[in-house]
Design a protein around this motif. Structure first.
Motif, PDB file in Angstrom:
ATOM      1  N   GLY A   1      -1.709   5.417  -0.210  1.00  0.00           N
ATOM      2  CA  GLY A   1      -3.154   5.236  -0.294  1.00  0.00           C
ATOM      3  C   GLY A   1      -3.628   4.481  -1.518  1.00  0.00           C
ATOM      4  O   GLY A   1      -4.805   4.557  -1.881  1.00  0.00           O
TER       5      GLY A   1
ATOM      6  N   ASP B   1       0.848  -1.191   0.000  1.00  0.00           N
ATOM      7  CA  ASP B   1       0.000   0.000   0.000  1.00  0.00           C
ATOM      8  C   ASP B   1       0.884   1.242   0.000  1.00  0.00           C
ATOM      9  O   ASP B   1       1.489   1.587   1.011  1.00  0.00           O
ATOM     10  CB  ASP B   1      -0.922  -0.013   1.222  1.00  0.00           C
ATOM     11  CG  ASP B   1      -1.936   1.106   1.208  1.00  0.00           C
ATOM     12  OD1 ASP B   1      -2.078   1.786   0.177  1.00  0.00           O
ATOM     13  OD2 ASP B   1      -2.609   1.303   2.240  1.00  0.00           O
TER      14      ASP B   1
ATOM     15  N   GLU C   1      -9.733   0.225  -3.868  1.00  0.00           N
ATOM     16  CA  GLU C   1     -10.992  -0.239  -3.269  1.00  0.00           C
ATOM     17  C   GLU C   1     -12.151   0.676  -3.644  1.00  0.00           C
ATOM     18  O   GLU C   1     -13.245   0.204  -3.948  1.00  0.00           O
ATOM     19  CB  GLU C   1     -10.839  -0.340  -1.751  1.00  0.00           C
ATOM     20  CG  GLU C   1      -9.964  -1.504  -1.326  1.00  0.00           C
ATOM     21  CD  GLU C   1      -9.582  -1.457   0.149  1.00  0.00           C
ATOM     22  OE1 GLU C   1      -9.855  -0.454   0.835  1.00  0.00           O
ATOM     23  OE2 GLU C   1      -8.971  -2.441   0.598  1.00  0.00           O
ATOM     24  N   THR C   2     -11.908   1.966  -3.612  1.00  0.00           N
ATOM     25  CA  THR C   2     -12.954   2.932  -4.004  1.00  0.00           C
ATOM     26  C   THR C   2     -13.355   2.730  -5.458  1.00  0.00           C
ATOM     27  O   THR C   2     -14.545   2.717  -5.791  1.00  0.00           O
ATOM     28  CB  THR C   2     -12.464   4.378  -3.775  1.00  0.00           C
ATOM     29  OG1 THR C   2     -12.197   4.544  -2.375  1.00  0.00           O
ATOM     30  CG2 THR C   2     -13.495   5.389  -4.223  1.00  0.00           C
TER      31      THR C   2
ATOM     32  N   ALA D   1      -6.641   2.133  -0.809  1.00  0.00           N
ATOM     33  CA  ALA D   1      -7.910   2.853  -0.639  1.00  0.00           C
ATOM     34  C   ALA D   1      -8.447   3.310  -1.991  1.00  0.00           C
ATOM     35  O   ALA D   1      -9.651   3.207  -2.257  1.00  0.00           O
ATOM     36  CB  ALA D   1      -7.732   4.045   0.292  1.00  0.00           C
ATOM     37  N   GLU D   2      -7.559   3.797  -2.839  1.00  0.00           N
ATOM     38  CA  GLU D   2      -7.990   4.250  -4.161  1.00  0.00           C
ATOM     39  C   GLU D   2      -8.514   3.088  -5.006  1.00  0.00           C
ATOM     40  O   GLU D   2      -9.547   3.200  -5.673  1.00  0.00           O
ATOM     41  CB  GLU D   2      -6.840   4.942  -4.879  1.00  0.00           C
ATOM     42  CG  GLU D   2      -7.277   5.624  -6.138  1.00  0.00           C
ATOM     43  CD  GLU D   2      -6.219   6.542  -6.718  1.00  0.00           C
ATOM     44  OE1 GLU D   2      -6.358   6.854  -7.913  1.00  0.00           O
ATOM     45  OE2 GLU D   2      -5.292   6.942  -6.005  1.00  0.00           O
TER      46      GLU D   2
END
Length: 80
Positions: A66, A63, A72-73, A69-70
């Motif tokens: 981020g 990771d 997953e979004t 997170a990106e």
């Protein structure tokens, strides 16, 4: 960007990830970001199956800044 530009971006991001495997002993931030950009480019080309494949691949890497997170979004709701 036009479709041809996204296709070229995918080509060169992929080549750079291959070169990174030769140069780096472990996964670099560059490799993570390049794969994320490949996924984004496929989304821009409306090739969701390939975009999903690369977003999921990013989740298997470290990771970096981020990136998880990106990814997953983007998996939950595609970028527009």
């Amino acid at each position: 960007m036009r479709a041809r530009e996204y296709e070229l971006a995918i080509k060169y991001f992929y080549k750079s990830t291959q070169a990174s495997k030769v140069v780096d002993d472990e996964t670099s931030g560059f490799t993570v970001k390049a794969n994320l950009n490949i996924a984004r480019s496929y989304d821009a080309l409306n090739n969701r199956p390939m975009a999903v494949k690369f977003y999921k691949y990013v989740l298997t890497l470290d990771d970096i800044d981020g990136s998880h997170a990106e990814a997953e979004t983007a998996l939950k709701s595609p970028p527009r």
